[in-house]
Design an enzyme around this catalytic site. Sequence first.
Site, PDB file in Angstrom:
ATOM      1  N   TYR A 102     118.940  58.226 -37.121  1.00 51.45           N
ATOM      2  CA  TYR A 102     117.529  58.399 -37.482  1.00 51.45           C
ATOM      3  C   TYR A 102     117.346  59.789 -38.082  1.00 51.45           C
ATOM      4  CZ  TYR A 102     112.471  58.885 -36.955  1.00 51.45           C
ATOM      5  OH  TYR A 102     111.135  59.093 -37.196  1.00 51.45           O
ATOM      6  N   ASP A 149     105.162  69.908 -38.071  1.00 53.88           N
ATOM      7  CA  ASP A 149     105.211  68.522 -38.566  1.00 53.88           C
ATOM      8  C   ASP A 149     103.819  68.082 -39.019  1.00 53.88           C
ATOM      9  OD1 ASP A 149     105.937  65.868 -38.950  1.00 53.88           O
ATOM     10  OD2 ASP A 149     105.891  65.378 -36.808  1.00 53.88           O
ATOM     11  N   ASP A 204     112.069  58.878 -41.674  1.00 56.04           N
ATOM     12  CA  ASP A 204     110.626  59.024 -41.506  1.00 56.04           C
ATOM     13  C   ASP A 204     110.069  59.535 -42.830  1.00 56.04           C
ATOM     14  OD1 ASP A 204     108.129  59.910 -40.693  1.00 56.04           O
ATOM     15  OD2 ASP A 204     108.868  61.177 -39.059  1.00 56.04           O
ATOM     16  N   ASP A 220     106.740  59.949 -43.249  1.00 55.68           N
ATOM     17  CA  ASP A 220     105.367  60.377 -42.947  1.00 55.68           C
ATOM     18  C   ASP A 220     104.367  59.400 -43.570  1.00 55.68           C
ATOM     19  OD1 ASP A 220     106.394  62.532 -41.533  1.00 55.68           O
ATOM     20  OD2 ASP A 220     106.141  63.960 -43.162  1.00 55.68           O
ATOM     21  N   HIS A 228     110.203  54.553 -42.282  1.00 54.96           N
ATOM     22  CA  HIS A 228     108.898  54.177 -41.723  1.00 54.96           C
ATOM     23  C   HIS A 228     107.787  55.005 -42.342  1.00 54.96           C
ATOM     24  CE1 HIS A 228     108.451  57.479 -38.733  1.00 54.96           C
ATOM     25  NE2 HIS A 228     109.685  57.256 -38.337  1.00 54.96           N
ATOM     26  N   GLU A 280     103.506  55.722 -42.080  1.00 52.74           N
ATOM     27  CA  GLU A 280     102.462  55.684 -41.050  1.00 52.74           C
ATOM     28  C   GLU A 280     101.056  55.699 -41.647  1.00 52.74           C
ATOM     29  OE1 GLU A 280     104.225  59.188 -39.489  1.00 52.74           O
ATOM     30  OE2 GLU A 280     102.449  60.421 -39.811  1.00 52.74           O
ATOM     31  N   CYS A 295     101.806  65.178 -35.447  1.00 55.01           N
ATOM     32  CA  CYS A 295     102.773  64.470 -34.605  1.00 55.01           C
ATOM     33  C   CYS A 295     102.028  63.324 -33.930  1.00 55.01           C
ATOM     34  CB  CYS A 295     103.343  65.416 -33.548  1.00 55.01           C
ATOM     35  SG  CYS A 295     104.091  64.529 -32.158  1.00 55.01           S
ATOM     36  N   ARG A 321     104.385  52.014 -39.333  1.00 53.09           N
ATOM     37  CA  ARG A 321     104.008  52.643 -38.054  1.00 53.09           C
ATOM     38  C   ARG A 321     102.495  52.697 -37.973  1.00 53.09           C
ATOM     39  NH1 ARG A 321     105.570  58.925 -36.425  1.00 53.09           N
ATOM     40  NH2 ARG A 321     103.421  59.592 -36.026  1.00 53.09           N
ATOM     41  N   GLU A 355     103.112  53.535 -32.355  1.00 53.01           N
ATOM     42  CA  GLU A 355     103.302  54.944 -31.978  1.00 53.01           C
ATOM     43  C   GLU A 355     102.479  55.312 -30.751  1.00 53.01           C
ATOM     44  OE1 GLU A 355     105.036  57.330 -31.751  1.00 53.01           O
ATOM     45  OE2 GLU A 355     104.620  59.016 -33.081  1.00 53.01           O
ATOM     46  N   ASN A 388     109.678  54.508 -29.791  1.00 50.17           N
ATOM     47  CA  ASN A 388     109.922  55.937 -30.008  1.00 50.17           C
ATOM     48  C   ASN A 388     110.046  56.638 -28.658  1.00 50.17           C
ATOM     49  OD1 ASN A 388     109.898  58.615 -30.760  1.00 50.17           O
ATOM     50  ND2 ASN A 388     107.803  58.605 -31.564  1.00 50.17           N
TER      51      ASN A 388
HETATM   52  C1  LIG Z   1     108.993  60.285 -34.575  1.00 51.09           C
HETATM   53  C2  LIG Z   1     108.320  61.453 -35.202  1.00 51.09           C
HETATM   54  O1  LIG Z   1     107.433  60.993 -36.193  1.00 51.09           O
HETATM   55  C3  LIG Z   1     109.336  62.356 -35.913  1.00 51.09           C
HETATM   56  O2  LIG Z   1     108.965  62.963 -36.922  1.00 51.09           O
HETATM   57  O3  LIG Z   1     110.456  62.477 -35.414  1.00 51.09           O
HETATM   58  C4  LIG Z   1     107.549  62.357 -34.182  1.00 51.09           C
HETATM   59  C5  LIG Z   1     108.395  62.842 -33.039  1.00 51.09           C
HETATM   60  C6  LIG Z   1     107.825  64.001 -32.228  1.00 51.09           C
HETATM   61  O4  LIG Z   1     107.074  64.821 -32.768  1.00 51.09           O
HETATM   62  O5  LIG Z   1     108.183  64.127 -31.061  1.00 51.09           O
HETATM   63  C7  LIG Z   1     106.295  61.625 -33.723  1.00 51.09           C
HETATM   64  O6  LIG Z   1     106.368  60.857 -32.752  1.00 51.09           O
HETATM   65  O7  LIG Z   1     105.238  61.801 -34.365  1.00 51.09           O
HETATM   66 MG   LIG Z   2     107.343  62.012 -37.953  1.00 46.37          MG
END
Ligand SMILES: C[C@](O)(C(=O)O)[C@H](CC(=O)O)C(=O)O
Ligand SMILES: [Mg+2]
Length: 297
Positions: free
Chosen positions: A48, A62, A89, A91, A116, A118, A126, A161, A191, A213
């Site tokens: 991943y 993030d 990911d 985004d 994925h 979202e 996040c 997502r 999520e 997740n």
């Molecule tokens: C899965 C996730 O989108 C990621 O970017 O790894 C994050 C992980 C995290 O911030 O712990 C998310 O869950 O938004």
């Molecule tokens: Mg993410």
Amino acid sequence: MIISDKSPEKKRADFRKALNSGKLLQFPGAYNPMVAMLIQQTGFDGVYVSGAVMANSLGLPDIGMTTLTEVSQTASGIARVTDLPTIMDIDTGFGETMSVARTVKELTYLGLSGCHIEDQVNPKRCGHLDNKELVSISAMVQKVKAAADAKTDPNFLLIARTDARAAEGLDAAINRAKAYVDAGADMIFPEAMKDESDFEAFRKAIDVPLLANMTEFGKSRLLSKSELENLGYNLVIYPVTTQRLAMKAVEDGLNTIKKVGTQESILDNMQTRKRLYEVLHYEDYNAYDSSLYNFNL
Ligand SMILES: C[C@](O)(C(=O)O)[C@H](CC(=O)O)C(=O)O
Ligand SMILES: [Mg+2]
């Protein structure tokens, strides 16, 4: 050696077969290509590539500030060293519908096995934080449809997502997921589930494979492989785990050197030179080099 001999098409085809096996597939996050090699050598099912980790590695939070160019370079560098499928990911897709289509085409071309997308607005957060804002169902459906139509390999796995659990509640989140499946999503990523009953409700309502997740320090309890299997989930990600492990070790190590003046006491926490060379197949490069050198016409 150098890059995987397995073609992206074959990785994607094998990934689809594995997903249909009914077995839970485990995908730890790789923050660089060598971690992906370790993930393969440890016997996991796939790799991943986390949006959070790619942002963090650039010294950023993030919140959707990375670009398609940056993340596709990073993710393809990771995907190409392993025989395993790599999912990433994206985004919110790096733009609106046409840009989302471009993202999917670029990633397929670069050897990824899936991604994925979202339903948050940009700038995103996040998924395990509060006060997330979502785009409308119809805006997200358009993006999912654009992504599905942009596939150049039917085995490229499109994962939708939904971040709706916190803002809109469980039923609304499930409704969104159903709309995303109708728009062409191959898998759903619910999520920030609150508890097992949320995971269960998604499993009952959704007919396509589901992703869990298992990120640390978030909203969901850390469920084990067998717990997730019993819940009927198909794939689990440990997105930030390897980065968190490494960063703690790095910080502790730096503090020791600063305090004590030598790294003598922390050698046991380090990957040895021998182990590093094993992971990288260093010996094979020596053999390859001498075979080239000794080649006679
Ligand atoms: C899965 C996730 O989108 C990621 O970017 O790894 C994050 C992980 C995290 O911030 O712990 C998310 O869950 O938004
Ligand atoms: Mg993410």
